[in-house]
Design an enzyme around this catalytic site. Structure first.
Site, short mmCIF file in Angstrom:
data_model
loop_
_atom_site.label_atom_id
_atom_site.label_comp_id
_atom_site.label_asym_id
_atom_site.label_seq_id
_atom_site.Cartn_x
_atom_site.Cartn_y
_atom_site.Cartn_z
CB SER A 199 -0.55 4.96 -2.84
OG SER A 199 -1.59 4.46 -2.05
CE LYS A 230 -2.75 2.03 -3.92
NZ LYS A 230 -3.65 2.94 -3.24
CE1 TYR A 279 -3.13 -1.24 -2.26
CE2 TYR A 279 -3.77 -1.56 0.03
CZ TYR A 279 -3.56 -0.72 -1.04
OH TYR A 279 -3.74 0.63 -0.91
CE1 TYR A 316 -4.74 7.73 -4.35
CE2 TYR A 316 -3.43 9.22 -3.05
CZ TYR A 316 -3.64 7.97 -3.58
OH TYR A 316 -2.76 6.98 -3.33
CB VAL A 322 -0.55 7.68 3.38
CG1 VAL A 322 -1.86 8.09 2.74
CG2 VAL A 322 -0.44 6.17 3.52
N1 GLN Z 1 -1.75 1.59 2.81
C1 GLN Z 1 -2.57 2.71 2.45
C2 GLN Z 1 -3.99 2.26 2.24
O1 GLN Z 1 -4.18 1.27 1.59
C3 GLN Z 1 -2.03 3.35 1.21
C4 GLN Z 1 -2.80 4.56 0.82
C5 GLN Z 1 -1.98 5.64 0.16
O2 GLN Z 1 -0.75 5.65 0.19
N2 GLN Z 1 -2.66 6.62 -0.37
O3 GLN Z 1 -4.91 2.85 2.73
#
Ligand code: GLN
Length: 317
Positions: A76, A79, A201, A253, A271
């Site tokens: 993520s 992003k 994505y 988050y 993650v």
């Molecule tokens: N690939 C993960 C997802 O889309 C990325 C989520 C994350 O890094 N928080 O669920």
């Protein structure tokens, strides 16, 4: 630690290096506490013992510890960079399709999206990132490749790559993301083909970068939107400020309040166990430790950043 400037802005490479060396010792007990992401095999097999940090100052100083040259899945953290691209393409029009408020929910919440009629709370939860990626694709004939190129350019490393195995398993297991994307489409907030948006994505999540790469790539956010080497504008100063503000309020988050309390800087987690932090006007800091806490943020990574900002006496507060 020898401090050359009480503001922290003038701390030398040696100062940061000694802080990182100290953190490396102090962090060891934390490395075993988190849980590595298990939703795809490529992430599940990353050893929990991995730990790295890299610090890049806008004055050119660089310091690092651990496996700072080893690429990991940025997930993520991507992003932040797609948001910068979408703002470059669409300016403030983007905000008609995605909000700017912290979510207070898990990063992949579906419930919230239903309440809010397909307008994601912010660009850093998954729903918001799908909308942002949809916008990027609408303006980029090269599609997902444009995202990879942007990362290579910003990190000044042409070897940065999509990890095909990660991208493939993200797709194979990505029912939750697919549900979000179809829901957005049903609300008219995804203009492109759902499968194409999901494919881009999953690929942006699969980008493999090291702590050195990430800290370099984010440096424009610490430098008013400008490349530190050339002085060229990557984005405007106002957009850099706004991206930092969104990282501060939405980057971790539902754990963002605690992170602001303990660490006190704009940051974005993934993650894969990475976190990119920005101290505007001073430096970027990237950390990697694959063990996650209950919110999906690197457990030791958060702790290491707390030790870092506390020890250098510098945050945005
Ligand atoms: N690939 C993960 C997802 O889309 C990325 C989520 C994350 O890094 N928080 O669920």
């Amino acid at each position: 630690m020898a401090t050359t400037d009480p503001s922290g802005a003038g701390q030398s490479r040696r100062d940061y290096q000694s802080v990182l060396n100290w953190i490396e010792k102090k962090i060891q007990p934390e490395l075993t506490k988190g849980r590595v992401a298990t939703y795809i095999p490529a992430l599940a097999r990353v050893p929990k013992s991995k730990f790295a940090m890299a610090v890049y100052g806008i004055d050119g100083s660089v310091a690092a510890i651990g496996d700072a040259d080893e690429p990991f899945s940025i997930q993520s953290i991507s992003k932040v960079f797609t948001l910068m691209m979408a703002l470059r393409q669409m300016g403030t029009h983007l905000w008609q399709r995605v909000g700017r408020e912290p979510s207070g929910n898990r990063f992949n919440s579906l419930v919230q999206l239903e309440y809010e009629k397909g307008i994601p709370r912010n660009p850093f939860i998954n729903a918001g990132a799908h909308v942002v990626t949809d916008c990027v694709l609408a303006h980029e004939p090269k599609g997902r490749q444009a995202i990879l190129q942007e990362m290579r350019l910003l990190a000044k490393n042409r070897k940065i790559y999509f990890d095909r195995e990660v991208a493939r398993s993200e797709r194979e297991t990505g029912h939750w993301n697919a549900a979000i994307a179809h829901f957005l489409k049903a609300h008219g907030n995804l203009r492109g083909d759902v499968d194409k948006v999901l494919d881009a994505y999953f690929h942006q999540c699969s980008i493999a970068m090291s702590c050195h790469d990430l800290a370099r790539a984010g440096l424009f956010l610490a430098n008013g939107g400008r490349d530190v080497g050339t002085g060229d504008a990557v984005t405007t100063a106002q957009r850099a400020k706004r991206i930092n503000a969104l990282m501060m309020t939405c980057g971790l988050y539902d754990a963002v309040g605690n992170f602001a309390f303990h660490v006190g800087i704009p940051a974005k987690s993934g993650v894969g166990g990475g976190i990119l932090g920005i101290i505007p006007g001073v430096l970027t800091v990237a950390v990697w430790s694959p063990g996650l806490d209950g919110s999906g943020n690197s457990l030791a990574g958060v702790k290491a950043l707390e030790l870092f900002t506390t020890r250098i006496g510098k945050s945005v507060f």
